[in-house]
Design a protein around this motif. Structure first.
Motif, PDB file in Angstrom:
ATOM      1  N   GLU A 172      13.340  19.322  -1.963  1.00 13.41           N
ATOM      2  CA  GLU A 172      13.941  18.290  -1.114  1.00 13.41           C
ATOM      3  C   GLU A 172      13.009  17.099  -0.951  1.00 13.41           C
ATOM      4  O   GLU A 172      13.416  15.944  -1.125  1.00 13.41           O
ATOM      5  N   ARG A 173      11.752  17.363  -0.617  1.00 22.63           N
ATOM      6  CA  ARG A 173      10.814  16.259  -0.423  1.00 22.63           C
ATOM      7  C   ARG A 173      10.519  15.539  -1.736  1.00 22.63           C
ATOM      8  O   ARG A 173      10.426  14.313  -1.783  1.00 22.63           O
ATOM      9  N   PHE A 218       2.222   6.658  -7.710  1.00 17.27           N
ATOM     10  CA  PHE A 218       1.430   7.587  -6.903  1.00 17.27           C
ATOM     11  C   PHE A 218       1.608   7.310  -5.404  1.00 17.27           C
ATOM     12  O   PHE A 218       1.823   8.220  -4.610  1.00 17.27           O
ATOM     13  N   ARG A 219       1.521   6.038  -5.028  1.00 16.00           N
ATOM     14  CA  ARG A 219       1.616   5.673  -3.612  1.00 16.00           C
ATOM     15  C   ARG A 219       3.007   5.968  -3.043  1.00 16.00           C
ATOM     16  O   ARG A 219       3.136   6.426  -1.904  1.00 16.00           O
ATOM     17  N   THR A 220       4.052   5.705  -3.833  1.00  9.77           N
ATOM     18  CA  THR A 220       5.404   5.998  -3.359  1.00  9.77           C
ATOM     19  C   THR A 220       5.585   7.492  -3.127  1.00  9.77           C
ATOM     20  O   THR A 220       6.116   7.913  -2.080  1.00  9.77           O
ATOM     21  N   MET A 221       5.168   8.304  -4.069  1.00  8.66           N
ATOM     22  CA  MET A 221       5.318   9.756  -3.917  1.00  8.66           C
ATOM     23  C   MET A 221       4.568  10.256  -2.690  1.00  8.66           C
ATOM     24  O   MET A 221       5.055  11.131  -1.961  1.00  8.66           O
ATOM     25  N   GLU A 222       3.395   9.719  -2.435  1.00  7.95           N
ATOM     26  CA  GLU A 222       2.602  10.160  -1.288  1.00  7.95           C
ATOM     27  C   GLU A 222       3.218   9.701   0.025  1.00  7.95           C
ATOM     28  O   GLU A 222       3.328  10.474   0.985  1.00  7.95           O
ATOM     29  N   ASN A 223       3.606   8.445   0.093  1.00  7.92           N
ATOM     30  CA  ASN A 223       4.098   7.903   1.353  1.00  7.92           C
ATOM     31  C   ASN A 223       5.459   8.461   1.738  1.00  7.92           C
ATOM     32  O   ASN A 223       5.728   8.696   2.921  1.00  7.92           O
ATOM     33  N   ALA A 255       0.817  -1.215   0.000  1.00  8.78           N
ATOM     34  CA  ALA A 255       0.000   0.000   0.000  1.00  8.78           C
ATOM     35  C   ALA A 255       0.849   1.264   0.000  1.00  8.78           C
ATOM     36  O   ALA A 255       0.374   2.330  -0.394  1.00  8.78           O
ATOM     37  N   ASP A 256       2.114   1.165   0.437  1.00  7.82           N
ATOM     38  CA  ASP A 256       2.964   2.358   0.461  1.00  7.82           C
ATOM     39  C   ASP A 256       3.708   2.569  -0.852  1.00  7.82           C
ATOM     40  O   ASP A 256       4.531   3.470  -0.962  1.00  7.82           O
ATOM     41  N   ASN A 302      -1.002  13.620   1.020  1.00 12.62           N
ATOM     42  CA  ASN A 302      -2.080  13.044   0.232  1.00 12.62           C
ATOM     43  C   ASN A 302      -2.186  13.846  -1.058  1.00 12.62           C
ATOM     44  O   ASN A 302      -2.612  15.008  -1.044  1.00 12.62           O
ATOM     45  N   LEU A 303      -1.812  13.213  -2.150  1.00 13.54           N
ATOM     46  CA  LEU A 303      -1.787  13.892  -3.446  1.00 13.54           C
ATOM     47  C   LEU A 303      -2.856  13.362  -4.399  1.00 13.54           C
ATOM     48  O   LEU A 303      -2.774  13.569  -5.600  1.00 13.54           O
TER      49      LEU A 303
END
Length: 656
Positions: A515-516, A539-544, A55-56, A549-550
């Protein structure tokens, strides 16, 4: 003491709520298309994480993928342009399912008169086909599995092989041998072809052997036909490649040459050794030597070039008697090195031309290796030919007429594909934006860095005051989340390259910060190196990793084709007194939302900036915030630096 019944209290309460809503309603812009509940809906992902894909966004603990190792031998007839080959494929089934048949790709069949891709070609022609020429495609001479001839059927650009016995799950192996031939198209979808030069033909050869279709945990067999616009989805493995060509030819292929003593002169071998230690370009075969018989080994009519490539998804090659060759050292992280090589005809030299190619290859790969992930191959070969620009592991084909900034750009772009999709093996057949868009994004960074900004103007940030916002966010176009085959060819460059790249630029520069973003993006590359990610995994990698929450961002940029139009609608003062603060109203008139940047100028000339998060739009299209003014405000301007794709800048400034 006055008493109220429950009914009376309720009436008073609801009357107050209705009055509040009525006041809010009068502040809503009448013509707004914005729907906050649609944009910020929590229902985005359609499936939960699994043991295969977490999920991440990282591969799950039971993630698997199959493997394809190839032993390839081919002979080039430079008179007829025919390639005849033998392929021995070792296929490993790591899936939890047994297999009764295999699927392979026969992309050369695209150029047959009765292919689906030929039927899809527009009447005025297309760069995705063969410019009106018809070829015979693959001539499959024999197919055997574990040395036993097997039944097979060819269906357009695919071939189904029926196995004599089921291939076991979780590690079963099978050996497939195929003998075949085909004629290299003069122009093959701008990915392969033959160019005539004054010193002979240049063959740039891709999609040249039957290749395994991917079997994955998402779709099972991925058998979408090759119709021209969409590119490829391939398994990883090791390659052992032998190319036999006329002795006058020099052959370059993906990987490391195993027998330089057989195919280069002693002087050329010495020059290659010098280049491997040099940051400056070293000439291996000069323009004056191209016509000299002394620049080729003598005594045999043909030579066989033996290359090996490890952990790659594909190989390609080029062959010609016309090549000038030069090379230089590529410096990689942790003290490692690779070799940049350029091969081009005499016609491509001069006028800031291909004599600069090796410098460009070296600069591009060194930057991206240090920024994202180390370049994984022993050599990086840029070949000039009829192909405008096409990428393969360790070798790229670029237009022989390119020079100056255009040559930097095409070299940088094609070698940028090393990271997407050569290292991060996404499904280009379905999600072209996951390689072209991501690559275009990193090209902007490498271009601004190269040679202290020599070509930085080519990668300058978009000025959204131009027609760019109308063009890139054109609501009449398809959404980015469309397969390349479903996109009008005239929209291809926008939707696969420009729009996803600009989305990442805004995400990096205006939403997450550099940086993030860079940490999340680099983590995505590291997690999915030599694996098969889906859009959700990205998508999940970028958010986690970023902690944001993107969903709203993916929804407006990738799943939909929405537009942005924000206006500064009003300025009032608390109690009518500018010294007590100003109430500034902004309205979102269209369906997209992004953070808000406002420039506020006061009557005395003082200027300040305010940045509001995207969440100000979470409850509706109208927002009022208090600004601590001490005097009258002269102007309030939304997006003063034009970093957002607002297509209507006429309403961006409120004036006193």
């Amino acid at each position: 003491m006055r008493c109220f019944s429950l009914t009376s209290l309720s009436l008073v309460f609801f009357a107050g709520i209705q009055l509040c809503f009525a006041q809010q309603a009068t502040n809503q812009p009448e013509l707004s298309k914005f729907d906050n509940t649609q944009l910020f809906s929590p229902l985005f992902y359609t499936k939960n994480g699994t043991e295969y894909r977490a999920a991440d966004g990282e591969p799950g603990p039971l993630y698997w993928q199959n493997r394809a190792d190839y032993q390839l031998a081919a002979r080039l007839d430079d008179k007829t342009n025919e390639v005849s080959g033998t392929e021995i494929l070792t296929y490993t089934n790591n899936s939890p399912q047994k297999m009764d048949f295999l699927w392979m790709q026969l992309e050369q069949n695209l150029y047959k008169s009765d292919s689906r891709g030929s039927a899809m070609e527009a009447a005025m022609g297309s760069r995705n086909h063969s410019k009106g020429r018809v070829y015979e495609g693959y001539n499959i001479k024999s197919v055997s599995v574990n040395d036993v001839p097997v039944k097979y059927q060819v269906i357009d650009t695919r071939m189904q092989l029926f196995l004599p016995s089921a291939l076991a799950a979780k590690g079963g192996k099978v050996s497939v041998k195929i003998e075949y031939s085909f004629v290299v198209p003069d122009y093959g979808s701008d990915r392969t072809g033959v160019q005539q030069t004054r010193n002979g033909k240049i063959f740039t050869v891709g999609q040249w052997y039957p290749r395994m279709c991917v079997y994955d945990d998402v779709m099972g067999w991925n058998t979408v036909p090759y119709n021209g616009p969409s590119e490829f989805y391939l398994e990883y493995g090791d390659f052992d490649v032998s190319i036999t060509a006329p002795a006058s030819h020099i052959v370059f292929a993906s990987g490391e040459l195993q027998n330089p003593q057989d195919v280069y002169t002693p002087l050329q071998q010495q020059r290659f050794a010098q280049a491997a230690m040099s940051d400056k370009t070293v000439i291996i075969r000069s323009s004056s030597e191209v016509r000299s018989s002394n620049s080729r080994p003598v005594g045999k009519p043909e030579l066989t070039w033996h290359y090996k490539m490890s952990n790659a998804r594909d190989v390609a090659w080029a062959s010609s008697a016309a090549f000038i060759v030069d090379a230089a050292k590529i410096n990689l992280p942790e003290g490692k090195h690779a070799l940049a090589i350029s091969a081009y005809p005499v016609e491509s030299k001069g006028n800031n031309g291909w004599e600069n190619s090796t410098e460009y290859v070296k600069g591009s790969l060194e930057y991206n290796s240090n920024k994202w992930f180390p370049y994984p191959y022993p050599t990086a070969v840029a070949v000039a030919g009829i192909v405008g620009g096409m990428e393969y592991p360790g070798i790229v084909f670029c237009g022989s007429n390119s020079n100056g900034g255009s040559l930097w750009s095409v070299n940088d772009h094609e070698f940028g594909h090393t990271w997407f999709p050569m290292i991060v093996g996404s499904n280009e057949r379905l999600y072209g934006w996951m390689d072209e868009g991501f690559n275009t994004f990193i090209n902007g960074l490498s271009t601004r860095d190269f040679n202290k900004g020599e070509y930085a103007e080519m990668a300058a940030p978009i000025d959204w005051t131009s027609n760019k916002a109308v063009h890139i966010l054109n609501p009449n176009m398809e959404p980015v989340m469309s397969t390349p085959d479903n996109i009008l060819e005239m929209h291809n460059g926008t939707l696969l390259y420009e729009k996803p790249a600009e989305a990442l630029n805004i995400l990096r520069n205006q939403v997450l910060g550099t940086e993030r973003f860079d940490l999340a993006f680099k983590t995505y590359i590291e997690r999915w190196a030599y694996k098969h990610p889906t859009p959700d995994d990205f998508f999940r990698t970028m958010e986690n990793v970023s902690g944001e929450n993107l969903n709203w961002f993916w929804r407006e940029w990738f799943l939909n084709n929405w537009q942005l139009d924000v206006t500064v609608s009003d300025v009032k003062y608390v109690d009518g007194n500018p010294a007590r603060g100003a109430l500034i109203s902004i309205d979102n008139l269209d369906k997209m939302a992004l953070p808000v940047i406002l420039e506020i100028k006061t009557k005395s000339g003082k200027t300040s900036r305010i940045k509001l998060p995207v969440e100000v739009w979470a409850t509706g299209s109208h927002w009022v915030f208090k600004y601590p003014s001490t005097e009258e405000i002269s102007t309030v301007t939304y997006d003063p630096d034009h970093v957002f794709p607002d297509y209507n800048t006429d309403n961006n400034t409120w004036r006193r």
